[in-house]
Scaffold this active site. Sequence first.
Site, PDB file in Angstrom:
ATOM      1  N   ASP A  19      65.989  11.640 -12.065  1.00  0.00           N
ATOM      2  CA  ASP A  19      65.687  13.024 -11.696  1.00  0.00           C
ATOM      3  C   ASP A  19      66.724  13.638 -10.773  1.00  0.00           C
ATOM      4  OD1 ASP A  19      63.780  14.922 -12.554  1.00  0.00           O
ATOM      5  OD2 ASP A  19      63.052  15.119 -10.495  1.00  0.00           O
ATOM      6  N   SER A  50      67.527  10.687  -7.084  1.00  0.00           N
ATOM      7  CA  SER A  50      67.947  11.884  -6.357  1.00  0.00           C
ATOM      8  C   SER A  50      69.262  11.613  -5.619  1.00  0.00           C
ATOM      9  CB  SER A  50      66.829  12.314  -5.404  1.00  0.00           C
ATOM     10  OG  SER A  50      67.032  13.622  -4.926  1.00  0.00           O
ATOM     11  N   HIS A 106      59.021  15.043  -8.391  1.00  0.00           N
ATOM     12  CA  HIS A 106      60.422  14.646  -8.247  1.00  0.00           C
ATOM     13  C   HIS A 106      60.562  13.134  -8.047  1.00  0.00           C
ATOM     14  CE1 HIS A 106      64.602  14.720  -7.274  1.00  0.00           C
ATOM     15  NE2 HIS A 106      64.433  14.532  -5.970  1.00  0.00           N
TER      16      HIS A 106
END
Length: 389
Positions: free
Chosen positions: A184, A159, A352
């Site tokens: 991700d 992220s 996530h």
Amino acid sequence: MSALEKSMHLGRLPSRPPLPGSGGSQSGAKMRMGPGRKRDFSPVPWSQYFESMEDVEVENETGKDISFANWLYKSGSEGPVLLLLHGGGHSALSWAVFTAAIISRVQCRIVALDLRGHGETKVRNSEDLSAETMAKDVGNVVEAMYGDLPPPIMLIGHSMGGAIAVHTASSSLVPSLLGLCMIDVVEGTAMDALNSMQNFLRGRPKTFKSLENAIEWSVKSGQIRNLESARVSMVGQVKQCEGITSPEGSKSIVEGIIEEEEEDEEGSESVNKRKKEDDMETKKDHPYTWRIELAKTEKYWDGWFRGLSNLFLSCPIPKLLLLAGVDRLDKDLTIGQMQGKFQMQVLPQCGHAVHEDAPDKVAEAVATFLIRHRFAEPIGGFQCVFPGC
């Protein structure tokens, strides 16, 4: 809806049981316990996953003073260094279970770093979370650790950490960089998700009664679907409350306090006194809060992700992109992937926090990538499984 947006919206949904098979083998077994068995939400020490912990002091540009001390966790003694960068609000401990998994598959060294403003890292200006500043931090830590002759290094980031890894690589701040992995994070998806981020943050609890309570919330809310990882990771996300918060902080923690716009001086003092007393009582009941107030970092969000796809594609090194889904893969990355500019693998049934939800699968993908490019040697009889994409 993208995987990132789904993960964000989970924080506002009622509690639900974790998905079966979403974590490693050990934690997966725990998640499938019957209703008569109570799960263990107690915290687990970092030493069960990393071999050592240390802080690296970095001098400022004049060399006269310490500008910050980075906290990092290490494992392994041979092979390339995998420098791990966590996502926003998380810490180096989010890589704990992944570290144990990757070390058992390939010969490598792990360095998991607490980025500025996160975990245990201390800096002079913890509010400066710009992509440029954090990328420089990474380069400075590498230089402080290894000097002018760093070993081969692969940057792996999740992220926000994935974005910082790309900014670090594109600025050539790690001279011995041999590979890059984003987990991700896709520019298009991330930019769209920013519109919902403040709502997501407001939907989270402000305080927790205990570490066990924080770990339980993280699993039941879906933020981390793997109980094993949550038990070590959440320790790096929350801290014990300290002192008296500001009136604004009091309003965010204590509900039901109404501040009148017009009060006389005596009435104002009475209200402020009551706020302080209520805040202290709240902290007695809820002694843990988040280590970083992510809502205050909003001005940096755009800089983390805008232009990320082209930056990623322009890095002249082997690249890996791991995603929880491809429903929002942007145009630039779609074209780049079709042209073979990077390797991509989708790991379904993950939230996530892919590397926490499925650490074994992420370790297998990274190990395969390292062996395919002859960056590392397999150990323990590990067999590569090359993906189709």
